[in-house]
Design a protein around this motif. Sequence first.
Motif, PDB file in Angstrom:
ATOM      1  N   ALA A   1      24.658  64.000  38.483  1.00 56.71           N
ATOM      2  CA  ALA A   1      25.407  63.179  39.436  1.00 56.71           C
ATOM      3  C   ALA A   1      24.705  63.111  40.780  1.00 56.71           C
ATOM      4  N   LYS A   2      24.109  64.220  41.220  1.00 59.77           N
ATOM      5  CA  LYS A   2      23.358  64.208  42.483  1.00 59.77           C
ATOM      6  C   LYS A   2      22.147  63.282  42.389  1.00 59.77           C
TER       7      LYS A   2
ATOM      8  N   GLN B   1      26.320  44.924  46.236  1.00 58.76           N
ATOM      9  CA  GLN B   1      26.389  45.559  44.901  1.00 58.76           C
ATOM     10  C   GLN B   1      25.818  46.978  44.944  1.00 58.76           C
ATOM     11  N   LYS B   2      24.697  47.131  45.640  1.00 55.86           N
ATOM     12  CA  LYS B   2      24.075  48.451  45.723  1.00 55.86           C
ATOM     13  C   LYS B   2      24.943  49.415  46.531  1.00 55.86           C
ATOM     14  N   MET B   3      25.625  48.896  47.548  1.00 55.10           N
ATOM     15  CA  MET B   3      26.534  49.741  48.328  1.00 55.10           C
ATOM     16  C   MET B   3      27.701  50.221  47.464  1.00 55.10           C
ATOM     17  N   ALA B   4      28.254  49.320  46.640  1.00 56.87           N
ATOM     18  CA  ALA B   4      29.370  49.706  45.762  1.00 56.87           C
ATOM     19  C   ALA B   4      28.927  50.749  44.739  1.00 56.87           C
ATOM     20  N   ALA B   5      27.720  50.578  44.192  1.00 51.03           N
ATOM     21  CA  ALA B   5      27.197  51.546  43.224  1.00 51.03           C
ATOM     22  C   ALA B   5      26.981  52.902  43.878  1.00 51.03           C
ATOM     23  N   LEU B   6      26.529  52.911  45.135  1.00 50.44           N
ATOM     24  CA  LEU B   6      26.319  54.169  45.851  1.00 50.44           C
ATOM     25  C   LEU B   6      27.638  54.885  46.078  1.00 50.44           C
ATOM     26  N   LYS B   7      28.655  54.145  46.498  1.00 43.08           N
ATOM     27  CA  LYS B   7      29.964  54.762  46.730  1.00 43.08           C
ATOM     28  C   LYS B   7      30.561  55.316  45.437  1.00 43.08           C
ATOM     29  N   ALA B   8      30.377  54.608  44.334  1.00 42.15           N
ATOM     30  CA  ALA B   8      30.913  55.094  43.045  1.00 42.15           C
ATOM     31  C   ALA B   8      30.226  56.386  42.625  1.00 42.15           C
ATOM     32  N   SER B   9      28.903  56.447  42.808  1.00 44.31           N
ATOM     33  CA  SER B   9      28.175  57.669  42.421  1.00 44.31           C
ATOM     34  C   SER B   9      28.554  58.839  43.331  1.00 44.31           C
ATOM     35  N   GLU B  10      28.783  58.550  44.625  1.00 44.72           N
ATOM     36  CA  GLU B  10      29.223  59.615  45.531  1.00 44.72           C
ATOM     37  C   GLU B  10      30.620  60.120  45.159  1.00 44.72           C
ATOM     38  N   SER B  11      31.497  59.213  44.758  1.00 51.44           N
ATOM     39  CA  SER B  11      32.847  59.618  44.332  1.00 51.44           C
ATOM     40  C   SER B  11      32.788  60.479  43.073  1.00 51.44           C
ATOM     41  N   GLN B  12      31.915  60.123  42.132  1.00 49.40           N
ATOM     42  CA  GLN B  12      31.769  60.912  40.905  1.00 49.40           C
ATOM     43  C   GLN B  12      31.227  62.299  41.210  1.00 49.40           C
ATOM     44  N   LEU B  13      30.269  62.370  42.138  1.00 43.69           N
ATOM     45  CA  LEU B  13      29.731  63.681  42.527  1.00 43.69           C
ATOM     46  C   LEU B  13      30.804  64.539  43.178  1.00 43.69           C
ATOM     47  N   GLN B  14      31.615  63.926  44.019  1.00 45.13           N
ATOM     48  CA  GLN B  14      32.703  64.662  44.658  1.00 45.13           C
ATOM     49  C   GLN B  14      33.678  65.209  43.629  1.00 45.13           C
ATOM     50  N   LYS B  15      33.968  64.409  42.614  1.00 41.90           N
ATOM     51  CA  LYS B  15      34.885  64.843  41.547  1.00 41.90           C
ATOM     52  C   LYS B  15      34.300  66.006  40.768  1.00 41.90           C
TER      53      LYS B  15
END
Length: 332
Positions: A118-119, A162-176
Motif C-alpha cells: 500500500a505504501k 484523475q491522478k489526484m483521485a487515485a492518490l487520495k484512494a491509495s492514501e485512504s487504503q494505507l490509512q486503513k
Amino acid sequence: MKTLLSLNLKKYMISFTILLLIFSGSYWYVYAGNTIKTLTLYGNVEVRTVNVGFRVGGEIISLNVDEGDKVEAGDILGMLDPETFQIAMNQANGAKKRANSLYQLKKNGYQNHEIVQAKADVEQHRAAYQYAASLYNRQKNLWAKNLISANEFDNADSIKNQKMAALKASESQLQKLTSGYQPEEIEATKGELEQAESALNQAELDFIDTVLKAPSSGIIQTRVVEPGTIISSGSTVFTITLSDPVWVRAFIEEPDLGMAVPGKEVLLYTDSKPNTPYRGRIGFVASTSEFTPKTVQSQNTRTHLVYRLRIVVIDADSQLLQGMPVTVVFNQ
C-alpha cells in the motif's frame, strides 16, 4: 365337724379362684396379648409407560424391536435415513470454517506485506499526480498564450484530477491498513462465527438423533409405525412399559393410618401367584382424604373417606401388569 368341713371348703374355693385368675391372665398374655394384628387392603398395579420417537423427522429405514421384546436403556430401537442430515452437517462445518477464517483475519489485522504494498502504491500515485500537475501547469501557460487548443488544456486538467483521485484512494487504503479493522467489525465477525458454531452443533445433534435409543429398561408395549414411513419430529414410534419402578395403588381408612408408615414393608398377593407374595414398601401416603374410588368401593365403603397409598414393589417381575388387582397385607 361341720365347721371344719366348712373351713376346708372355703379354702378350696379361694385356692380355685386364685388358680382360675392365674390361668386366665396367662391365657390372655399368651394368646390375646401376643396376637398379631393384620390389615388387608385391595389395590391395583400401576406401571409407567413412555412414548418414544425420533426428535427429528425423516424416513424410517430400520426398526430393531417388536411388541413384547425386552429392551435395556441405551438399546438401539431404530434408525432414520441419515443422508440429508450428513449433508447438512457438512455444510454447517464448511460455514463454520469460513466464519472462523474471516474472524481470525480481522482479529489479527492486515499483514505487513499488504502495508508495504500500500505504501508503494501511494508513492506511485503521488509521482503520477506530480507529473500530471506539472503537465497541467505547462499546458495552462501554453493555453494562455494561445499556443495550444482548449481541448488539449482540458485533457491535461482531467488527467491531473484523475491522478489526484487515485492518490487520495491509495492514501485512504494505507490509512486503513495501518490502523487495522474497527472493533465493531471484529465483533460482527465474532458473532457470525458463534452463529456458525451453533448451527454446526445443531446439525450434529440432528444427525445423532437419527438413531432412536431406549430411554429406560422395559418391554415394548406397542409398535406404531413400520420401516419406510416418513414421520415428523416427535411422532410416537414405540410405547415402552417401564420395568422400574412398579408400584401398587391402594387406599386406607383413617383409623388404620397408623399402620401405613412410609418405608414399612408389606406383602402383596396376586390371583396368578396366590402362594408366592411379592414384597412391597410403602413409599407415599396422601396428605388429603378422598372418597373411595369406584374401582375399589363396595356397598359398605362407597361413602368412606380414605387416603391413597403408593406401595413400591421391591421384587417386581414381568408378571405384574398394568391394572392387575392386588391384595395388600400389613402385619402389626
